[in-house]
Design an enzyme around this catalytic site. Structure first.
Site, PDB file in Angstrom:
ATOM      1  CB  SER A  24      39.817  54.038  54.543  1.00  0.00           C
ATOM      2  OG  SER A  24      40.145  53.213  53.469  1.00  0.00           O
ATOM      3  CE  LYS A  73      42.806  43.552  51.559  1.00  0.00           C
ATOM      4  NZ  LYS A  73      42.635  43.818  50.121  1.00  0.00           N
ATOM      5  CG  ASN A  94      37.543  43.998  51.743  1.00  0.00           C
ATOM      6  OD1 ASN A  94      36.491  43.496  52.131  1.00  0.00           O
ATOM      7  ND2 ASN A  94      37.593  44.865  50.757  1.00  0.00           N
ATOM      8  N   GLY A 137      46.454  39.462  46.614  1.00  0.00           N
ATOM      9  CA  GLY A 137      45.056  39.568  47.039  1.00  0.00           C
ATOM     10  C   GLY A 137      44.149  40.194  45.991  1.00  0.00           C
ATOM     11  CB  THR A 159      56.753  34.740  42.426  1.00  0.00           C
ATOM     12  OG1 THR A 159      57.501  35.847  42.905  1.00  0.00           O
ATOM     13  CG2 THR A 159      57.265  33.454  43.053  1.00  0.00           C
ATOM     14  CD  GLU A 161      54.746  27.148  43.376  1.00  0.00           C
ATOM     15  OE1 GLU A 161      55.092  26.771  42.254  1.00  0.00           O
ATOM     16  OE2 GLU A 161      53.975  26.501  44.117  1.00  0.00           O
ATOM     17  CG  MET A 208      50.854  52.802  44.685  1.00  0.00           C
ATOM     18  SD  MET A 208      50.302  51.385  45.642  1.00  0.00           S
ATOM     19  CE  MET A 208      51.649  51.162  46.748  1.00  0.00           C
TER      20      MET A 208
HETATM   21  P1  NAP Z   1      49.854  41.825  47.247  1.00  0.00           P
HETATM   22  O1  NAP Z   1      48.944  40.792  47.787  1.00  0.00           O
HETATM   23  O2  NAP Z   1      51.064  42.221  48.015  1.00  0.00           O
HETATM   24  O3  NAP Z   1      50.337  41.299  45.778  1.00  0.00           O
HETATM   25  C1  NAP Z   1      51.220  42.041  45.025  1.00  0.00           C
HETATM   26  C2  NAP Z   1      51.394  41.417  43.640  1.00  0.00           C
HETATM   27  O4  NAP Z   1      52.195  42.287  42.861  1.00  0.00           O
HETATM   28  C3  NAP Z   1      52.102  40.074  43.647  1.00  0.00           C
HETATM   29  O5  NAP Z   1      51.647  39.317  42.558  1.00  0.00           O
HETATM   30  C4  NAP Z   1      53.562  40.477  43.440  1.00  0.00           C
HETATM   31  O6  NAP Z   1      54.342  39.481  42.791  1.00  0.00           O
HETATM   32  C5  NAP Z   1      53.420  41.639  42.501  1.00  0.00           C
HETATM   33  N1  NAP Z   1      54.498  42.601  42.651  1.00  0.00           N
HETATM   34  C6  NAP Z   1      54.751  43.372  43.750  1.00  0.00           C
HETATM   35  N2  NAP Z   1      55.808  44.169  43.522  1.00  0.00           N
HETATM   36  C7  NAP Z   1      56.259  43.874  42.273  1.00  0.00           C
HETATM   37  C8  NAP Z   1      57.326  44.351  41.478  1.00  0.00           C
HETATM   38  N3  NAP Z   1      58.150  45.294  41.921  1.00  0.00           N
HETATM   39  N4  NAP Z   1      57.486  43.832  40.255  1.00  0.00           N
HETATM   40  C9  NAP Z   1      56.660  42.867  39.795  1.00  0.00           C
HETATM   41  N5  NAP Z   1      55.622  42.358  40.507  1.00  0.00           N
HETATM   42  C10 NAP Z   1      55.420  42.865  41.726  1.00  0.00           C
HETATM   43  O7  NAP Z   1      49.087  43.160  46.937  1.00  0.00           O
HETATM   44  P2  NAP Z   1      47.540  43.335  46.560  1.00  0.00           P
HETATM   45  O8  NAP Z   1      46.754  43.495  47.784  1.00  0.00           O
HETATM   46  O9  NAP Z   1      47.175  42.279  45.586  1.00  0.00           O
HETATM   47  O10 NAP Z   1      47.556  44.764  45.843  1.00  0.00           O
HETATM   48  C11 NAP Z   1      48.114  44.941  44.548  1.00  0.00           C
HETATM   49  C12 NAP Z   1      47.820  46.361  44.088  1.00  0.00           C
HETATM   50  O11 NAP Z   1      46.416  46.522  43.931  1.00  0.00           O
HETATM   51  C13 NAP Z   1      48.270  47.448  45.082  1.00  0.00           C
HETATM   52  O12 NAP Z   1      48.770  48.531  44.368  1.00  0.00           O
HETATM   53  C14 NAP Z   1      47.004  47.838  45.793  1.00  0.00           C
HETATM   54  O13 NAP Z   1      47.022  49.190  46.222  1.00  0.00           O
HETATM   55  C15 NAP Z   1      45.988  47.663  44.663  1.00  0.00           C
HETATM   56  N6  NAP Z   1      44.647  47.423  45.198  1.00  0.00           N
HETATM   57  C16 NAP Z   1      43.700  48.325  44.899  1.00  0.00           C
HETATM   58  C17 NAP Z   1      42.424  48.163  45.360  1.00  0.00           C
HETATM   59  C18 NAP Z   1      41.400  49.176  44.987  1.00  0.00           C
HETATM   60  O14 NAP Z   1      40.361  49.253  45.667  1.00  0.00           O
HETATM   61  N7  NAP Z   1      41.607  49.940  43.926  1.00  0.00           N
HETATM   62  C19 NAP Z   1      42.097  47.065  46.178  1.00  0.00           C
HETATM   63  C20 NAP Z   1      43.093  46.132  46.471  1.00  0.00           C
HETATM   64  C21 NAP Z   1      44.378  46.336  45.969  1.00  0.00           C
HETATM   65  P3  NAP Z   1      55.009  38.258  43.581  1.00  0.00           P
HETATM   66  O15 NAP Z   1      53.974  37.182  43.607  1.00  0.00           O
HETATM   67  O16 NAP Z   1      56.187  37.935  42.763  1.00  0.00           O
HETATM   68  O17 NAP Z   1      55.372  38.765  44.940  1.00  0.00           O
END
Ligand code: NAP
Length: 293
Positions: A24, A73, A94, A137, A159, A161, A208
């Site tokens: 950013s 967030k 955000n 998120g 998960t 839930e 990633m």
């Molecule tokens: P977050 O709130 O931490 O949520 C992560 C999600 O991924 C949860 O559902 C989690 O499952 C699941 N997960 C994490 N590690 C896993 C694994 N090893 N195996 C299976 N499931 C897994 O993260 P977030 O903010 O939503 O971000 C998710 C992704 O989107 C990231 O890579 C982030 O960089 C990307 N993103 C991109 C943008 C963009 O502008 N392009 C914006 C926001 C986010 P559980 O519920 O089981 O923990």
């Protein structure tokens, strides 16, 4: 557009933990430089415990705005003076603007998602079938965006839930047009759910950098009539997008969402039209530096 060139110097921030790999600062600083704006953007590692102190400091300094990333967030919503309806709906902020000493939070991810779809030429069919992998998120933002369109949404998550919590949140909004069913990741029905999808969205960090050899729907290859949106933006072409493209599916990269959500924050903070091409160029350049480290 307001005349910012005569304004006094101000710093914008990205706060969260971790922030080390965020690009950013490069994206926003390129815009400030390009438009000769007296601003600067930097990242600051902030834990949840430090958040109230940091907010007070920002207010005292009179800064214009800042971005918020994981794990703040949701937490930050308890400390802000005002929250936009869209951020309330997603349950996450955000971007924050400070106006007359008041902190106002919003969420620009939905705009990022909407512009990504528009840019790619995706058309929302009535009763589209969508598979959303993840329930964090990013998935909340995707589900909120989809709630504007009649959609049958299957949420697949490690998960169960957490997927159910997302479903409950969506159902609590009466205007929501999405019918949601939740499944655990790698459930027996996964392949048939994926087979019948018009659109598959990855909202997990699977794939990633530096774990770029993974893909969230290992074992399924999207087909020509399907769309795949990977929210992961580093690498720009993830394993999921690569295999989808090779099989003729249409793809949308997380890079577009990254750029458009940042562009929306820029516009909201200073009422200035950003240069999208410049933002993309800087992002691509800096992401390739990170992946070669
Ligand atoms: P977050 O709130 O931490 O949520 C992560 C999600 O991924 C949860 O559902 C989690 O499952 C699941 N997960 C994490 N590690 C896993 C694994 N090893 N195996 C299976 N499931 C897994 O993260 P977030 O903010 O939503 O971000 C998710 C992704 O989107 C990231 O890579 C982030 O960089 C990307 N993103 C991109 C943008 C963009 O502008 N392009 C914006 C926001 C986010 P559980 O519920 O089981 O923990």
């Amino acid at each position: 557009m307001e005349d910012h060139t005569s304004k006094s110097y101000s710093t914008f921030y990205l706060i969260g933990n971790p922030v080390a790999h965020s690009i950013s600062p490069q994206i926003f600083n390129a815009l400030f430089e390009h438009f000769h704006l007296p601003y600067n953007y930097t990242k600051m590692l902030v834990t949840s415990q430090k958040l109230p102190d940091i907010l007070n400091t920002f207010k005292k300094q009179g800064i214009i705005g800042f971005n918020v990333t994981i794990p703040l967030k949701n937490t930050i919503m308890d400390y802000l003076d005002e929250i936009s309806p869209i951020a309330k709906k997603i349950g996450a902020v955000n971007s924050v603007k400070i106006q007359n000493g008041r902190t106002i939070g919003t969420n620009t991810d939905i705009q990022g998602i909407q512009n990504s779809f528009e840019q790619a030429g995706y058309v929302h069919q009535v009763n589209q079938q969508v598979v959303l992998v993840g329930s964090g998120g990013a998935a909340y933002a995707a589900a909120s965006y989809l709630s504007n369109y009649t959609t049958t949404l299957s949420i697949i998550n490690r998960t169960l839930e957490n997927a159910e919590n997302l479903r409950r949140n969506m159902v609590s909004h009466p205007e929501n047009k999405v019918k949601i069913t939740c499944y655990p990741l790698h459930c027996p029905q996964e392949e048939s759910i994926l087979e019948s999808a018009d659109l598959i969205i990855n909202a997990t960090p699977i794939g990633m950098w530096p774990q770029s050899d993974y893909d969230p729907i290992d074992g399924y290859i999207p087909k020509q009539n399907q769309w795949v949106f990977d929210m992961v933006y580093n690498p720009i072409e993830t394993k999921l997008l690569r295999k989808s493209k090779l099989n003729g599916a249409k793809t949308i990269s997380g890079l577009d969402m990254l750029i458009y959500q940042a562009a929306e924050a820029f516009r909201w903070w200073i009422d200035w039209v950003p240069n999208i091409e410049l933002m993309k160029h800087v992002a691509v350049q800096n992401l390739s530096i990170i992946s070669s480290e």
